[in-house]
Enzyme design. Structure first.
Site, short mmCIF file in Angstrom:
data_model
loop_
_atom_site.label_atom_id
_atom_site.label_comp_id
_atom_site.label_asym_id
_atom_site.label_seq_id
_atom_site.Cartn_x
_atom_site.Cartn_y
_atom_site.Cartn_z
CB CYS A 133 -1.03 -0.11 1.21
SG CYS A 133 -2.31 -1.21 1.11
CE LYS A 181 -4.05 2.64 -0.41
NZ LYS A 181 -5.10 2.88 0.41
CG ASP A 225 -16.12 5.16 4.55
OD1 ASP A 225 -15.46 4.46 4.95
OD2 ASP A 225 -17.45 5.54 5.05
CG ASP A 226 -12.25 1.91 4.99
OD1 ASP A 226 -10.88 2.16 4.66
OD2 ASP A 226 -12.56 2.17 5.78
CG HIS A 259 -9.07 -8.47 -16.32
ND1 HIS A 259 -9.63 -8.77 -17.46
CD2 HIS A 259 -8.39 -7.32 -16.46
CE1 HIS A 259 -8.92 -8.04 -18.29
NE2 HIS A 259 -8.34 -7.16 -17.93
CB SER A 260 -4.68 -11.84 -15.98
OG SER A 260 -4.99 -12.62 -17.21
CG ASP A 298 -9.20 -0.65 5.79
OD1 ASP A 298 -9.27 0.36 5.29
OD2 ASP A 298 -8.88 -1.52 5.14
#
Length: 336
Positions: free
Chosen positions: A19, A22, A55-56, A145-146, A229
């Site tokens: 993370c 980001k 929000d999350d 999905h890839s 979170d």
């Protein structure tokens, strides 16, 4: 292994990690401002949680007693072990649903892979790790999905269900509520040390692969209606967003915040992710700090991957790290 027989370290194939990769919070808010996410013709009342407060997850009412919770989260390798990376990324994606008070029911894999550089055997291990955590959460995993990508990335799009009258939102805080944190900090600096040195920190892996399901259940049982979170924007960043959305001030008692073993040493040794420093720069203009040293402030802003829940309330096993008070001159106050 690569073609010379050397061990391939996944973290070396990504500029960032977890993370911490980001887009910085301030830049993201500027990017989204005025982008226009309203859906023409859709009843506004059905969208219970949208983009307004960051929000999350998004939440849509599908009938009187049921709400749909939707989120997506993926990132570059945070550890070198592919299965551990898959487990961490899955736990992190599922966390957004738990943070809203929902139950994840369906997940789709999101995989970006440098197929000419890294073997598919490693990708298969990543997917196995994700499937393991989804199964532990009782969440169906059905395809995904890839795409080919210069950097490996993995995560999930997750759909969950929630009671619309029992949502935990980041704009529902009120003065007088304590703040509790369900996982210790320091994941960003330990992951950065791992990427730089190859040292493995089992305590960090155990923390990142732990689901937030029990914490969310305990919070709902305690009547909590405000939570978020703690991930890429750090404890200070997420506390700031919660306080701003709720119109209150978040007071953090630095000495009460739990920190992982080895994290302070990692800060002193200089293993601080750029994302953690950017988090601190973003929050400081909105914060008042009293008697807290720089290393501690870095940890409070440290970019977490699959971190815990910051809860406006008390639950068993989660230390109280501060409180919400009436809005003052600053959105966040940090005291020693």
């Amino acid at each position: 292994m690569d073609h010379d027989g050397a061990v391939q370290r996944l973290t070396q194939y990504a500029a960032g990690g977890g993370c911490a990769c980001k887009i910085p919070a301030g830049e993201l808010e500027e990017l989204l401002a005025g982008a226009g996410f309203a859906t023409p013709g859709a009843p506004a009342a059905d969208l219970l949680v949208g983009l307004e407060t960051g929000d999350d997850a998004a939440v849509v009412r599908v009938d009187g007693g049921t709400a749909l919770v939707s989120t997506a989260d993926f990132f570059t390798p945070v550890v070198d072990d592919p299965r551990d990376w898959g487990r961490i990324a899955a736990a992190n994606a599922l966390s957004d649903v738990y943070a809203m008070g929902g139950l994840p029911v369906l997940a789709l894999n999101l995989l970006c892979w440098p197929r000419d550089v890294l073997p598919y055997d490693l990708a298969r291990e990543v997917l196995r790790g994700g499937a393991e955590v989804a199964a532990r959460a009782g969440c169906h995993l059905a395809g995904g999905h890839s795409v080919t990508s210069p950097e490996p990335k993995y995560g999930m799009a997750v759909t969950g269900l929630a009671d619309p009258d029992r949502l935990m939102r980041n704009d529902s805080g009120r003065a007088g509520l304590p703040l509790s944190l369900t996982k210790p900090l320091g994941l960003g600096v330990l992951n950065n040390r791992h990427k730089t040195t190859g040292d493995v920190f089992p305590q960090a892996i155990a923390t990142m692969t732990a689901l937030n399901a029990e914490a969310a259940d305990a919070a709902l049982a305690a009547g909590v209606r405000c939570a978020t979170d703690v991930t890429g924007f750090g404890l200070l960043g997420h506390a700031y967003k919660l306080a701003r959305a709720s119109g209150v001030t978040a007071v953090i008692d630095a000495a009460a915040v739990p920190v992982l073993e080895g994290a302070r040493e990692a800060v002193r040794a200089g293993f601080v992710p750029g994302g953690s420093r950017r988090n601190l720069e973003w929050v400081m203009p909105q914060a008042h700090v009293a008697g807290v040293d720089e290393d501690t402030m870095i940890l409070l802003a440290d970019a977490q991957t699959s971190g815990g829940l910051l809860i406006a309330g008390e639950i068993p096993g989660a230390p109280v790290i501060g409180e919400l008070v009436a809005r003052g001159p600053h959105s966040v106050v940090v005291r020693a």
